[in-house]
Design an enzyme around this catalytic site. Structure first.
Site, mmCIF file in Angstrom:
data_model
loop_
_atom_site.group_PDB
_atom_site.id
_atom_site.type_symbol
_atom_site.label_atom_id
_atom_site.label_comp_id
_atom_site.label_asym_id
_atom_site.label_seq_id
_atom_site.Cartn_x
_atom_site.Cartn_y
_atom_site.Cartn_z
ATOM 1 N N CYS A 111 0.810 -1.230 0.000
ATOM 2 C CA CYS A 111 0.000 0.000 0.000
ATOM 3 C C CYS A 111 0.838 1.273 0.000
ATOM 4 O O CYS A 111 0.318 2.355 -0.260
ATOM 5 C CB CYS A 111 -0.961 -0.001 1.172
ATOM 6 S SG CYS A 111 -2.061 -1.422 1.145
ATOM 7 N N HIS A 251 -3.248 7.230 2.234
ATOM 8 C CA HIS A 251 -3.724 5.910 1.841
ATOM 9 C C HIS A 251 -5.096 5.681 2.476
ATOM 10 O O HIS A 251 -5.280 5.906 3.684
ATOM 11 C CB HIS A 251 -2.722 4.851 2.302
ATOM 12 C CG HIS A 251 -3.222 3.462 2.105
ATOM 13 N ND1 HIS A 251 -3.742 3.046 0.899
ATOM 14 C CD2 HIS A 251 -3.323 2.402 2.950
ATOM 15 C CE1 HIS A 251 -4.129 1.791 1.014
ATOM 16 N NE2 HIS A 251 -3.888 1.382 2.241
ATOM 17 N N ASN A 281 -10.353 0.092 0.232
ATOM 18 C CA ASN A 281 -8.888 0.150 0.253
ATOM 19 C C ASN A 281 -8.357 -0.461 -1.047
ATOM 20 O O ASN A 281 -8.466 -1.664 -1.248
ATOM 21 C CB ASN A 281 -8.391 -0.626 1.480
ATOM 22 C CG ASN A 281 -6.874 -0.655 1.579
ATOM 23 O OD1 ASN A 281 -6.166 -0.334 0.627
ATOM 24 N ND2 ASN A 281 -6.372 -1.067 2.733
#
Ligand code: COA
Length: 324
Positions: A111, A251, A281
């Site tokens: 990520c 993020h 996500n």
């Protein structure tokens, strides 16, 4: 001289899956997912691949920047879900968009991947090796998720985002002003996914569980503790304070994580824009997807100071300060 982002683009699969639909797959509820994560829906591939999503996002970023694909000198794709072991996604994207003059390769920092790829491109351009770069984060996480595990399948989505950056001979302080990057390989098991089963006839392997395993509470605590430190480090290197930052483009993992980070930084949540409610996500795609959205809805305007920050498996985390 400065290195500036002058184009952004994004792409999502056509199929949007609401929380209610997941109630049919696992023992969960729309209410639980919204309360614990802030996520209401996510996009899930029904055939889109990492390469097709990344290529679409890259094409949009090029168009936005007013550039031709043949001008691209460096093409970097951040991903942890490539379709194929070989060739890399970046070479597949190069072929799809016709970036025939680019050197193309992938980078995997989960990520934090887009952020690390952006820093890598920036370093190449600053060093005078390339004049421009197309950098994307792209994921089809739906293929590495266990759709019977309610602890993970509710969190993730598929998508891609891209930026085009180049050396600008403008005066003043623009572009990337400071950054921080960190990795802690000792904490890899907190969030992991094994590779493919080996066919080696000389080494018999136990059958693998080829899906994401996650200790949600550990990841949560890691993000809320480490990310504010990385942001303070990057902001300090840029010679400014947290109070000078207009927007924190983080993020998009979980609304509560972002609230925890904002609290530690003593920053109002209004400066933490979010799209995780709609896209979930999307790992390395999250930051460029949100950047593209903010640019096109007018929330990012020239002269603004932004912090980008990513965190995830590895564990990896970092932050970047840039003046738009
Ligand atoms: N629906 C309903 N109940 C669920 C559920 C779901 N989708 N997932 C877990 N639960 C249950 C658990 O089984 C547990 O039940 P129990 O008390 O009977 O054992 C209960 O809810 C609480 O579980 P817990 O794990 O403590 O919840 P939490 O408040 O920590 O929230 C996460 C779980 C995953 C939402 C949260 O830990 C999180 O967001 N962590 C970060 C994950 C992340 O962002 N990862 C990617 C980073 S890049």
């Amino acid at each position: 001289m400065s290195v500036r982002i002058i184009g952004t683009g994004s792409a999502l699969p056509v199929r949007c899956v609401g929380n209610g639909e997941l109630e049919a797959l696992v023992d969960t509820s729309d209410e639980w997912i919204r309360e614990r994560t802030g996520i209401c829906s996510r996009y899930v591939s029904t055939g889109e691949t990492v390469a097709s999503l990344a290529a679409a996002a890259c094409a949009h970023a090029l168009e936005d920047a007013g550039k031709e694909s043949g001008e691209v000198e460096l093409l970097l794709i951040a991903t942890c879900t490539p379709e194929d072991a070989l060739p890399c996604v970046a070479c597949q994207v190069q072929e799809r968009i016709g970036a025939v003059n680019a050197v193309a390769f992938d980078l995997n920092a989960a990520c934090a991947g887009f952020l690390f790829a952006l820093h890598t491109a920036w370093a190449y351009i600053e060093a005078g090796i390339y004049r421009n770069a197309l950098v994307a984060g792209a994921e089809v996480l739906s293929k590495i998720i266990d759709w019977t595990d309610r602890g993970t399948c509710i969190l993730f989505g598929d998508g891609a985002g891209a930026v085009y950056l180049e050396k600008c001979e403008t005066g003043g302080q623009n572009g990337i002003l400071g950054f921080a990057q960190h990795s802690d390989g000792r904490r890899g098991p907190v969030l992991s996914c094994v590779g493919r089963q080996s066919g080696n006839p000389y080494f018999r392997q136990e059958p693998l569980y080829p899906y994401v395993r996650m200790d949600g509470r550990e990841v949560f605590a890691f993000a809320v503790r480490q990310v504010p430190e990385a942001i303070r480090e990057a902001v300090g290197k840029a010679g400014i304070g947290v109070e000078d930052v207009d927007l924190f483009v983080l993020h998009q993992a979980n609304r509560r994580i972002l609230e925890g980070i904002a609290k530690r930084l003593s920053v109002d949540m209004e400066r933490f824009p979010m799209n995780l409610d709609r896209v979930g996500n999307t790992s390395s795609a999250a930051i460029p997807l949100l950047l593209d959205e903010l640019r096109h809805n007018g929330r990012i305007v020239p002269g603004m100071t932004l912090v980008l920050s990513g965190f995830g498996a590895g564990l990896t985390y970092g932050a970047c300060v840039l003046r738009w």
